[in-house]
Scaffold this motif. Structure first.
Motif, short mmCIF file in Angstrom:
data_model
loop_
_atom_site.label_atom_id
_atom_site.label_comp_id
_atom_site.label_asym_id
_atom_site.label_seq_id
_atom_site.Cartn_x
_atom_site.Cartn_y
_atom_site.Cartn_z
N ARG A 53 -13.51 -1.11 -3.34
CA ARG A 53 -12.28 -0.37 -3.10
C ARG A 53 -12.11 0.74 -4.13
O ARG A 53 -12.65 0.68 -5.23
N ASP A 54 -11.34 1.74 -3.74
CA ASP A 54 -11.03 2.81 -4.68
C ASP A 54 -10.21 2.22 -5.83
O ASP A 54 -9.18 1.59 -5.60
N GLU A 71 -6.43 3.08 -6.04
CA GLU A 71 -5.65 2.43 -4.98
C GLU A 71 -5.48 0.96 -5.28
O GLU A 71 -4.41 0.38 -5.12
N LEU A 72 -6.60 0.35 -5.72
CA LEU A 72 -6.57 -1.07 -6.06
C LEU A 72 -5.50 -1.35 -7.10
O LEU A 72 -4.66 -2.24 -6.93
#
Lengths: 408, 229, 230
Positions: free
Chosen positions: A78-79, A82-83
């Motif tokens: 995941r980015d 964002e995470l």
């Protein structure tokens, strides 16, 4: 409110370049699963890797091997930004931005996400109220003006601002005094009842771990997971000497504090009611045991009738009974119950319901038996006991008389 | 580019100027140190004194040295005083701040412990507070020496008998060899002093390696003020 | 008393306020070149210092540069450039370029070191907490580190300003113009009033600019930081 997500560690290892894997801060083959909406506490001595493990969830640290899964998805895929914005993060020193007001601090992540000013303001008020701080008073103050406990509350509010499904807490209550700490712990548990987030909580304090955790992961120096399970399980069946030592020699008492009277099968009380005829009662009672519980019309206990003292004829009256046993209800912890029995110097306690009517009896023997029954498997020897005597087994055979044995 | 002939001819002059440079610097350092030491002790007794002094000091070091030297000419002519008075003022400015802050920076628990152990005020000063203030004072010495070496070059405006190596910078500005001798010479001198005093500071105060806040070692703090220019 | 009187007279003489050698023009020159060199110096030193402070890389280099910068006397800085800059342009290369370049070179170390130190003083736990919340590195720098480090950074600008104004004063020796020229001319012409007039003007400019930056420093410090400092 967003649904909580599960967190899982799948054979996660973290090694730092150039260090042996027994050095503090490394993690060795950690595997565990935290179901959504549960509090998992990582506990252990300094250098056991608990904080490192926590930081691998929001990728402040990246695993050398293995996967960390949030909501079933490997965090490395995941980015990272964002995470992190989707995970609440609280640290011991709180880390409030000193140059911003409390209100601004609380909505840090929503501001990053581009919420409108109005929505930010609303959310700030909501969150401050949630953590027990009056928004009007606190919103425009600066962190340096708040006490440690207040700052910690703001830290929690900030972590919850974007309503993340997961919360990471790294020794959040370590920097405040014990009274404030207890209050904050209770508040968090209360919040959790409302919000049901998945919480990963790191502490070095085993009592805090037992109190806060639905699941407890005991880690030892070198980053190894020593045991993982509900607190009752850890206390009842420590998986190794280390766990037993870490939990403490008083783990028996700790276990008792986790169970309530209502969880134990009570002994039936053989009773006689005031006004009953003594002759009627006789055959029923005295054969089983030399004592009989006298109750009133509403089944409320008055005291114990001793066979030797009770006349064989006539009606049973109040003055014949001796009130010696403590009263307890179903919510009383076994630890408190045992304590009450010890204080009153008796073997039997009377369990009553909300109206005061007798539900049953609880004896010290029953408590000991419960301890034995719920602890399957061999108990590790307490290294503090130098002699060979079996100090760990609660086999004190108590006389069955409910009153003090010093009575003539 | 470089006229080696000129260099060889003037070795004596170069050495002479270097010596002069060091002399002028040394005088300013010694006098400035002594004066600020006295002032620091006085400030301990009367804190109000320091506020005034530091205020004035603040004004002094902001004023460009060239203006200072030029101004003093009117009063003390083209004598060594004209060179030294401003130089001393500038070193004083650096030393006084470092000394007072140094003495004040002794942790309260340390001086209280000393008092509790039975030290008199004077003993405390000599045995505890001054030794612990040494790192900051040494840092001040380092800064002052570097700064003074730089300022000495400017004294060349006072005439041929001053300026140390600065003389070579301004005498014939287009003559690269001479200018380079003056410029590089003074830079080397300043760097040499910097390194020397840095080493000395580390030697004298091994305990002050922990925490750069105490040593004032080159890195500025939010409370720092500028140096004379 | 007489000196004060003659200086006052000189300062209030309207003749001194007109023409290419007058106070306004020279003041403008002084301010102009100072601002220009500060701007260029800051453009170089500020980003470098912020980056070094945030990433903690190149610290050794920054410190060594700072020490070197501190050790270079301003006169030496100008003087050493002259023989080379005159090759570019015989007139400007004597009067303007060496002083300007020296000013930029002398402005860089204090700005660089203060930016670096200010950023590195920010509590690392704070930075990690911000990172953990999902701020990008750039956002951490702009939203957290810089606001907290601002007083120290501006302190660096203050130091640089003092250096730069002083060096511009020296530049008059090489014909730069600016306020130092009054001192040079006054000295050559044995005109004490002019000389002291120059001294006063220079001193005033230096004090004013430093004072203004001090005010800015205080203004830009978040009230939250002032509480924390107590």
């Amino acid at each position: 409110m967003s649904a909580a997500e599960p967190v899982a560690f799948d054979h996660v290892t973290k090694r730092y370049a150039g260090t042996a894997d027994t050095q503090g801060g490394a993690v060795e083959d950690l595997s565990l699963e935290v179901p959504a909406g549960k509090i998992c506490v990582l506990v252990g001595p300094s250098g056991c890797g608990k904080t490192t493990s926590l930081k691998m969830v929001n990728r402040l640290v990246e695993p050398t091997s293995g996967r960390v899964l949030v909501g079933g998805v490997d965090v490395m895929t995941r980015d990272v930004i964002e995470l992190r914005r989707g995970i609440g993060y609280v640290i011991q020193q709180v880390g409030l931005f000193p140059h911003q007001t409390i209100g601004e601090n609380v909505v840090t992540v929503p501001r990053l996400m581009g919420w409108t000013a109005a929505r930010q303001r609303e959310r700030a008020e909501e969150l401050l109220g949630l953590v027990g701080l009056d928004p009007a008073t606190y919103r425009d103050r600066y962190p340096a003006q708040l006490s440690g406990g207040e700052r910690q509350r703001v830290g929690v509010a900030r972590a919850l601002a974007a309503d993340p499904p997961i919360l990471l807490m790294d020794e959040p209550f370590g920097a405040v005094d014990p009274i404030v700490r207890e209050r904050l712990q209770n508040e968090l548990l209360r919040l959790q009842e409302e919000l049901a987030k998945t919480i990963l909580f790191v502490t070095h304090d085993i009592d805090e771990a037992i109190k806060m955790g639905d699941l407890v992961a005991v880690m030892q120096v070198g980053g190894h997971l020593a045991q993982f399970g509900p607190p009752a399980e850890i206390l009842a069946n420590p998986a190794s000497d280390f766990v037993a030592r870490f939990v403490g020699a008083d783990r028996g008492l700790k276990r008792l504090s986790l169970t309530r009277v209502g969880d134990v099968k009570l002994q039936q009380a053989v009773t006689a009611t005031v006004g009953d005829s003594a002759t009627e009662v006789r055959p029923r009672a005295w054969s089983a045991q030399p004592y009989l519980l006298l109750v009133d019309a509403a089944k409320r206990p008055i005291g114990w009738l001793e066979q030797a003292r009770t006349p064989s004829s006539g009606t049973l009256t109040e003055d014949l009974a001796v009130a010696a046993s403590p009263l307890m209800n179903r919510r009383t912890t076994l630890k408190d119950a045992l304590s009450m029995l010890l204080d009153a110097d008796v073997q039997v306690g009377i369990v009553v319901d909300r109206t005061g009517a007798v539900l049953g009896l609880l004896t010290a023997e029953m408590i000991a038996e419960w301890m034995r029954d719920t602890a399957a498997g061999p108990r590790p020897v307490d290294p503090m006991a130098a002699g060979a005597d079996d100090s760990a087994s609660p086999e004190a055979t108590a006389p069955s008389a409910p009153v003090a044995s010093t009575e003539s | 580019m470089i006229d080696w002939g000129w260099l060889l001819d003037h070795v004596g002059a170069i050495l002479g100027r270097t010596v002069q440079h060091i002399e002028l610097t040394a005088i300013a350092l010694v006098v400035g140190f002594a004066l600020s030491f006295l002032m620091a002790l006085l400030s301990l007794r009367r804190p109000g004194v320091y506020t005034i002094v530091s205020g004035l000091a603040g004004i002094f070091f902001t004023i460009p040295s060239y203006a200072m030297f030029a101004a003093f000419v009117a009063f003390t002519g083209l004598s060594i005083l004209t060179a030294e008075i401003p130089l001393v003022l500038y070193t004083f400015v650096i030393f006084i701040r470092n000394m007072v802050v140094g003495l004040q920076s002794v942790p309260r628990d340390v001086s209280e412990a000393a008092e509790g152990l039975g030290f008199t005020t004077r003993q405390r000063l000599i045995r505890v507070e001054i030794p612990l203030a040494i790192p900051l004072v040494m840092a001040g010495l380092r800064l002052a020496s570097v700064s003074t070496i730089g300022l000495v070059t400017i004294t060349s405006i006072l005439g041929d008998s001053f300026g140390g190596l600065g003389f070579f910078i301004t005498e014939r500005p287009f003559f690269a060899t001479e200018v380079l001798v003056g410029a590089i010479g003074s830079i080397l001198l300043a760097l040499g002093a910097d390194v020397l005093f840095a080493r000395l500071q580390r030697r004298l105060t091994p305990w002050s390696q922990v925490g750069r806040a105490r040593t004032g070692d080159g890195l500025p703090r939010s409370t720092d003020r500028p140096v004379p220019a | 008393m007489t000196i004060l009187g003659s200086v006052a007279a000189w300062l209030t003489d309207p003749a001194n306020w007109t023409g290419p050698g007058g106070i306004p023009i020279r003041l403008a020159q002084h301010i102009g070149i100072s601002v220009a060199s500060l701007a260029i110096g800051a453009a170089i030193a500020l980003p470098a210092g912020l980056w070094i402070g945030h990433t903690r890389r190149g610290v050794r280099l920054a410190i060594n540069l700072a020490n070197l910068g501190r050790a270079v006397p301003s006169l030496a800085a100008i003087g050493i450039l002259v023989p080379f800059t005159v090759l570019i342009d015989p007139e400007a290369g004597f009067k303007v370029y060496p002083t300007l370049i020296a000013m930029v070179l002398l402005a860089v170390p204090p700005i660089l070191v203060n930016s670096y130190a200010g950023i590195s003083e920010v509590d690392p736990d704070l930075v990690e907490s911000a990172r953990g919340m999902g701020l990008r590195e750039r956002q951490i720098l702009s939203a957290v580190e810089i606001p907290i480090a601002l007083p120290v950074i501006i302190g660096g600008l203050r130091s640089a300003t003092v250096q730069v104004v002083a060096t511009a004063t020296l530049g008059a020796i090489y014909g730069l113009g600016a306020l130092g020229s009054f001192i040079v001319e006054g000295s050559a012409q044995r005109d004490d009033a002019k000389l002291f007039g120059g001294v006063v003007l220079v001193a005033l400019l230096a004090l004013t600019s430093e004072g203004l930056l001090g005010l800015l420093q205080r203004r830009l410090t978040s009230p939250g930081l002032r509480f924390a400092a107590r």
